[in-house]
Design an enzyme around this catalytic site. Sequence first.
Site, PDB file in Angstrom:
ATOM      1  N   GLU A  35     -11.547  -3.558  -2.830  1.00 28.03           N
ATOM      2  CA  GLU A  35     -10.567  -2.588  -3.329  1.00 28.03           C
ATOM      3  C   GLU A  35     -10.383  -2.805  -4.829  1.00 28.03           C
ATOM      4  OE1 GLU A  35      -7.050  -3.062  -0.584  1.00 28.03           O
ATOM      5  OE2 GLU A  35      -8.518  -4.350   0.374  1.00 28.03           O
ATOM      6  N   HIS A  87       0.800  -1.232   0.000  1.00 22.27           N
ATOM      7  CA  HIS A  87       0.000   0.000   0.000  1.00 22.27           C
ATOM      8  C   HIS A  87       0.835   1.286   0.000  1.00 22.27           C
ATOM      9  CE1 HIS A  87      -3.444  -2.440   0.193  1.00 22.27           C
ATOM     10  NE2 HIS A  87      -3.616  -2.552   1.500  1.00 22.27           N
ATOM     11  N   HIS A 102      -9.590   2.230   0.298  1.00 15.40           N
ATOM     12  CA  HIS A 102      -9.579   1.090   1.222  1.00 15.40           C
ATOM     13  C   HIS A 102     -10.703   1.189   2.255  1.00 15.40           C
ATOM     14  CE1 HIS A 102      -7.939  -2.299   3.342  1.00 15.40           C
ATOM     15  NE2 HIS A 102      -6.793  -2.276   2.691  1.00 15.40           N
TER      16      HIS A 102
HETATM   17  C1  GLA Z   1      -5.256  -5.127   2.203  1.00 14.80           C
HETATM   18  C2  GLA Z   1      -4.389  -6.313   2.205  1.00 14.80           C
HETATM   19  C3  GLA Z   1      -4.541  -7.038   3.484  1.00 14.80           C
HETATM   20  C4  GLA Z   1      -4.266  -6.130   4.639  1.00 14.80           C
HETATM   21  C5  GLA Z   1      -5.147  -4.927   4.553  1.00 14.80           C
HETATM   22  C6  GLA Z   1      -4.821  -3.938   5.623  1.00 14.80           C
HETATM   23  O1  GLA Z   1      -6.550  -5.447   2.007  1.00 14.80           O
HETATM   24  O2  GLA Z   1      -4.624  -7.177   1.126  1.00 14.80           O
HETATM   25  O3  GLA Z   1      -3.682  -8.137   3.531  1.00 14.80           O
HETATM   26  O4  GLA Z   1      -2.918  -5.744   4.601  1.00 14.80           O
HETATM   27  O5  GLA Z   1      -5.008  -4.321   3.327  1.00 14.80           O
HETATM   28  O6  GLA Z   1      -4.702  -4.526   6.872  1.00 14.80           O
END
Ligand code: GLA
Length: 385
Positions: A350, A144, A216
Amino acid sequence: MRTIARLFSAMIFLTITHMSCNNAPNKTEETQAATSSTAAAVTKQDFGQADGKPVSLFTLTNKKGIQVKITNYGGIITSWVVPDKSGGKSSIVLGFDSLSGYLAKPPYFGALVGRYGNRIAKGKFKIGDSSYTLATNNGKNALHGGVKGFDKQVWDAAFTDSVPALTLSYLSKDGEEGYPGNLKVTVVYTLSDDDELGIEYNATTDKPTVVNLTNHSYFNLTGNPSNTILNHVLKIDADAYTPVDASLIPTGVLQPVKGTPFDFTTPTAIGARIAQTGGNPVGYDHNFVLNNKDGSLKLAAVVTDSVSGRKLEVYTTQPGLQFYTGNFLDGSIKTSDGKPINKNAALCLETQHFPDSPNQPAFPSTVLKPGEQYHSITKYKLSVN
Ligand code: GLA
């Protein structure tokens, strides 16, 4: 790349940003201040400070009175209050009442994620002959956008009442978190009168780089994160998904969902097969390969909750959808009124390119070059039955 603007969408974007992108305080804000006693579509309030910069909370209100609150810290959607079938009102996204909740670094609640949403294996990739090493923040992988991704930056903000729309802009400097190129990013949030929350992403660069922007938000259609989302019913328009290794990096295989717990081509309760998904902790945290092959805006997923009667539809131009069932939530983070946020308290949908695309030549490309325009649209549409 497939996210490059189609002319029509780019024209809409330019129209919206032309209306709203003035230096703050802009015309719209002045008008807002002068007319604050009348019903306005966007209002702005102080939300504290981060990095020594003032942070605001914007409330977008549509003609039906539905409100979405968004802060320019991380471009975070902090609440989206909607009615249920009995007329009760509650927010369908996880969020906090104050900035301090976000400064404590919750796992990307509501945030704009970039420069690269999802994982890049070992934080390394190549473009042509140039090798890049990113900040790693998820075991050995980059997740991210790194240690201080777009979700932890203060964005410039401007708004217009007529749509209503909030335009957020951020310049990610060459070398930030290891990514090459000065990346100019603009994200436009809009709230339509039929309760569609639109997110339009645009970016340009001055050096070849990789880009994968997403939001997110964590949804719980019951409006109460003390309930799990395991009884929500989900449909995803994906005939395949990308299986992952133990560190959640795709193996490169596009695995047909048929006959697996990942088959959501017909509406299925999320909890029905979640125990069979494997992973540690167990649950869905996978990228689905959407059947949307031409990059047009198409329905990707539908979630319903029979108790509240709420339905959320997700439309996107993106080729992938990370479906995450809040597996890492463990009660340690509390809501603003002090209740623990436990595992499966919410789900994320997402919209994105596939994880680790920079190292997976068979996946749709995430490379953005100078002179190109990164462009994608996602819409979350809420209705009540
Ligand atoms: C995304 C990732 C997850 C986790 C979340 C945040 O969805 O795919 O594995 O890291 O973000 O916790």
